[in-house]
Design a protein around this motif. Structure first.
Motif, PDB file in Angstrom:
ATOM      1  N   LYS A   1      79.246  57.510  55.820  1.00  0.00           N
ATOM      2  CA  LYS A   1      80.278  57.321  54.796  1.00  0.00           C
ATOM      3  C   LYS A   1      81.683  57.542  55.351  1.00  0.00           C
ATOM      4  O   LYS A   1      82.606  56.782  55.055  1.00  0.00           O
ATOM      5  CB  LYS A   1      80.025  58.257  53.613  1.00  0.00           C
ATOM      6  CG  LYS A   1      78.846  57.864  52.732  1.00  0.00           C
ATOM      7  CD  LYS A   1      78.668  58.822  51.574  1.00  0.00           C
ATOM      8  CE  LYS A   1      77.662  58.292  50.555  1.00  0.00           C
ATOM      9  NZ  LYS A   1      76.283  58.236  51.075  1.00  0.00           N
ATOM     10  N   ALA A   2      81.849  58.586  56.134  1.00  0.00           N
ATOM     11  CA  ALA A   2      83.177  58.861  56.694  1.00  0.00           C
ATOM     12  C   ALA A   2      83.618  57.736  57.619  1.00  0.00           C
ATOM     13  O   ALA A   2      84.822  57.447  57.724  1.00  0.00           O
ATOM     14  CB  ALA A   2      83.168  60.193  57.438  1.00  0.00           C
TER      15      ALA A   2
ATOM     16  N   ALA B   1      76.916  53.063  53.174  1.00  0.00           N
ATOM     17  CA  ALA B   1      76.860  54.459  52.737  1.00  0.00           C
ATOM     18  C   ALA B   1      76.007  55.323  53.640  1.00  0.00           C
ATOM     19  O   ALA B   1      76.084  56.554  53.553  1.00  0.00           O
ATOM     20  CB  ALA B   1      76.298  54.535  51.316  1.00  0.00           C
ATOM     21  N   GLY B   2      75.185  54.697  54.533  1.00  0.00           N
ATOM     22  CA  GLY B   2      74.314  55.590  55.276  1.00  0.00           C
ATOM     23  C   GLY B   2      73.323  55.001  56.243  1.00  0.00           C
ATOM     24  O   GLY B   2      72.181  55.472  56.289  1.00  0.00           O
ATOM     25  N   ASP B   3      73.686  53.997  57.050  1.00  0.00           N
ATOM     26  CA  ASP B   3      72.642  53.404  57.908  1.00  0.00           C
ATOM     27  C   ASP B   3      73.051  53.206  59.359  1.00  0.00           C
ATOM     28  O   ASP B   3      72.461  52.393  60.061  1.00  0.00           O
ATOM     29  CB  ASP B   3      72.182  52.067  57.317  1.00  0.00           C
ATOM     30  CG  ASP B   3      70.760  51.700  57.721  1.00  0.00           C
ATOM     31  OD1 ASP B   3      69.997  52.609  58.104  1.00  0.00           O
ATOM     32  OD2 ASP B   3      70.410  50.509  57.652  1.00  0.00           O
ATOM     33  N   LEU B   4      74.033  53.955  59.843  1.00  0.00           N
ATOM     34  CA  LEU B   4      74.378  53.867  61.259  1.00  0.00           C
ATOM     35  C   LEU B   4      73.590  54.891  62.072  1.00  0.00           C
ATOM     36  O   LEU B   4      73.268  55.978  61.584  1.00  0.00           O
ATOM     37  CB  LEU B   4      75.871  54.121  61.472  1.00  0.00           C
ATOM     38  CG  LEU B   4      76.850  53.097  60.904  1.00  0.00           C
ATOM     39  CD1 LEU B   4      78.275  53.460  61.316  1.00  0.00           C
ATOM     40  CD2 LEU B   4      76.514  51.688  61.357  1.00  0.00           C
TER      41      LEU B   4
ATOM     42  N   ILE C   1      87.507  61.427  51.376  1.00  0.00           N
ATOM     43  CA  ILE C   1      87.037  60.107  51.796  1.00  0.00           C
ATOM     44  C   ILE C   1      85.927  60.289  52.845  1.00  0.00           C
ATOM     45  O   ILE C   1      86.168  60.305  54.053  1.00  0.00           O
ATOM     46  CB  ILE C   1      88.180  59.246  52.368  1.00  0.00           C
ATOM     47  CG1 ILE C   1      89.397  59.270  51.447  1.00  0.00           C
ATOM     48  CG2 ILE C   1      87.699  57.819  52.636  1.00  0.00           C
ATOM     49  CD1 ILE C   1      89.178  58.635  50.089  1.00  0.00           C
ATOM     50  N   GLY C   2      84.714  60.481  52.374  1.00  0.00           N
ATOM     51  CA  GLY C   2      83.580  60.658  53.283  1.00  0.00           C
ATOM     52  C   GLY C   2      83.430  62.057  53.833  1.00  0.00           C
ATOM     53  O   GLY C   2      82.568  62.287  54.688  1.00  0.00           O
TER      54      GLY C   2
ATOM     55  N   GLY D   1      73.780  64.175  56.250  1.00  0.00           N
ATOM     56  CA  GLY D   1      73.218  62.865  55.990  1.00  0.00           C
ATOM     57  C   GLY D   1      71.733  62.822  56.292  1.00  0.00           C
ATOM     58  O   GLY D   1      71.278  63.403  57.276  1.00  0.00           O
ATOM     59  N   SER D   2      70.984  62.142  55.428  1.00  0.00           N
ATOM     60  CA  SER D   2      69.552  61.991  55.674  1.00  0.00           C
ATOM     61  C   SER D   2      69.005  60.835  54.866  1.00  0.00           C
ATOM     62  O   SER D   2      69.342  60.670  53.690  1.00  0.00           O
ATOM     63  CB  SER D   2      68.789  63.264  55.305  1.00  0.00           C
ATOM     64  OG  SER D   2      67.400  63.097  55.531  1.00  0.00           O
TER      65      SER D   2
END
Length: 363
Positions: free
Chosen positions: A83-84, A255-258, A300-301, A317-318
């Protein structure tokens, strides 16, 4: 430990730091084993220095009786710490004048306003990034099961998803804060609109082309050879999750897949540390302050906690198979990073204990 950096010669500093790092590594390895976490990688950094870093364990749980194959070059899924990074990309586009933090979704997609819930008419880019837009969370598979099928490429699907989310009833909360993955997908469609590039293209351009930061989208073992597998509980048994497992985050990737290795993630975090210390780089120092401090609790993130005695920024993150955590001490401008290839409650407890050991090592 901080005094060593001020009062000792370089030779003594290097010797002392190496000795203590080995002691820290042993403690981290013990915590990892105690909490049944297959692999962790970690780092303590400042804006200019990697104070300590290491890796411990194995790519897969069933390798635990073999010699360690952990490496600081191993990739880990960042989950919501993505997110960040999406916020970072947005900040660059704002600085370029492509849009502002006050731009609304309907400023860019006026044709979608007719079918939308009026509660969202004035929700801004800043609101989506700071979880103040009142949109649904989409943090569980159950929510996604109720979605219609969206056609087209990823960019088109995200836009259709955003349009759908903005027709739903709002999520109300006492303070206006409501955590949402969907908000980041909506924000990403706004970035895509003003740049004429997909989120994937923007991420590749800003991270890899401009900054030399390598990443993959999705699980490491789906993208690269000889990488950590994620782990989750299956009937109370820890299982390695194969790359063929039917799980994907296609609508909420921004939002969360890197996934990154810690070496590349350190490059990104150090840019932020420099910005927080007042040094402009790829973004202005003023913009970094906005990313971390523009709103209380969550900007912001990044989550934030600021008092006279404390100045902390953090995020976890998970996706259920990996767990990542980063904490920045704004008073000392020091960051603590831990990446684990397990998303269990035990793994999360282990990471928090490792953070404390890392912070204790700096006293």
């Amino acid at each position: 430990m901080k005094q060593l950096f001020i009062l000792t010669s370089l030779f003594t500093l290097l010797w002392s730091s190496s000795t203590y790092s080995q002691d820290l590594h042993t403690k981290i390895d013990s915590i990892r084993n105690l909490y049944n976490v297959p692999e962790v990688t970690y780092a303590i950094i400042t804006k200019d220095q990697i104070i300590k870093q290491g890796a411990s364990g194995h790519h897969k749980f069933n390798e635990k009786n073999s010699p360690s194959n952990a490496s600081i070059q191993d990739y880990f899924h960042l989950g919501s710490n993505t997110k960040a990074i999406t916020g970072f990309i947005a900040a660059k586009l704002v600085e370029q004048g492509k849009l502002t933090w006050e731009t609304t979704f309907f400023d860019l997609f006026p044709e979608t306003k007719k079918g939308a819930n009026p509660i969202y008419y004035n929700a801004t880019l800043k609101d989506y990034f700071s979880h103040r837009a009142k949109v649904h969370a989409f943090t569980s598979g159950t929510e996604r099961l109720s979605l219609p099928v969206f056609e087209g490429n990823k960019q088109q699907q995200r836009q259709a998803f955003a349009k759908h989310v903005l027709t739903l009833a709002p999520i109300e909360s006492p303070d206006g804060y409501s955590y949402s993955n969907a908000g980041y997908s909506i924000a990403a469609t706004m970035l895509e609109k003003v740049s004429n590039k997909s989120w994937e293209e923007l991420t590749k351009e800003f991270l890899t082309k401009d900054l030399g930061i390598e990443f993959v989208i999705g699980w490491p073992n789906r993208n690269l050879d000889n990488q950590p597998w994620g782990h989750a509980l299956q009937y109370d048994v820890l299982e390695s999750v194969p790359p063929t497992y039917n799980y994907q985050l296609s609508l909420i990737e921004p939002a969360g897949d890197l996934s990154m290795n810690i070496e590349n993630y350190i490059k990104y975090i150090q840019l932020n540390l420099k910005g927080l210390s007042g040094q402009s780089n790829v973004l202005s120092a003023k913009t970094y302050d906005f990313l971390f401090n523009s709103r209380e609790k969550y900007a912001i993130g990044w989550g934030n906690l600021t008092t006279k005695e404390v100045k902390l920024y953090d995020h976890a993150g998970s996706d259920g198979t990996f767990f990542s955590y980063t904490q920045i001490d704004g008073l000392t401008n020091t960051a603590y990073i831990i990446l684990a290839n397990s998303g269990t409650a035990n793994a999360q407890q282990a990471v928090m204990k490792i953070v404390q050991e890392m912070k204790d090592s700096m006293k």
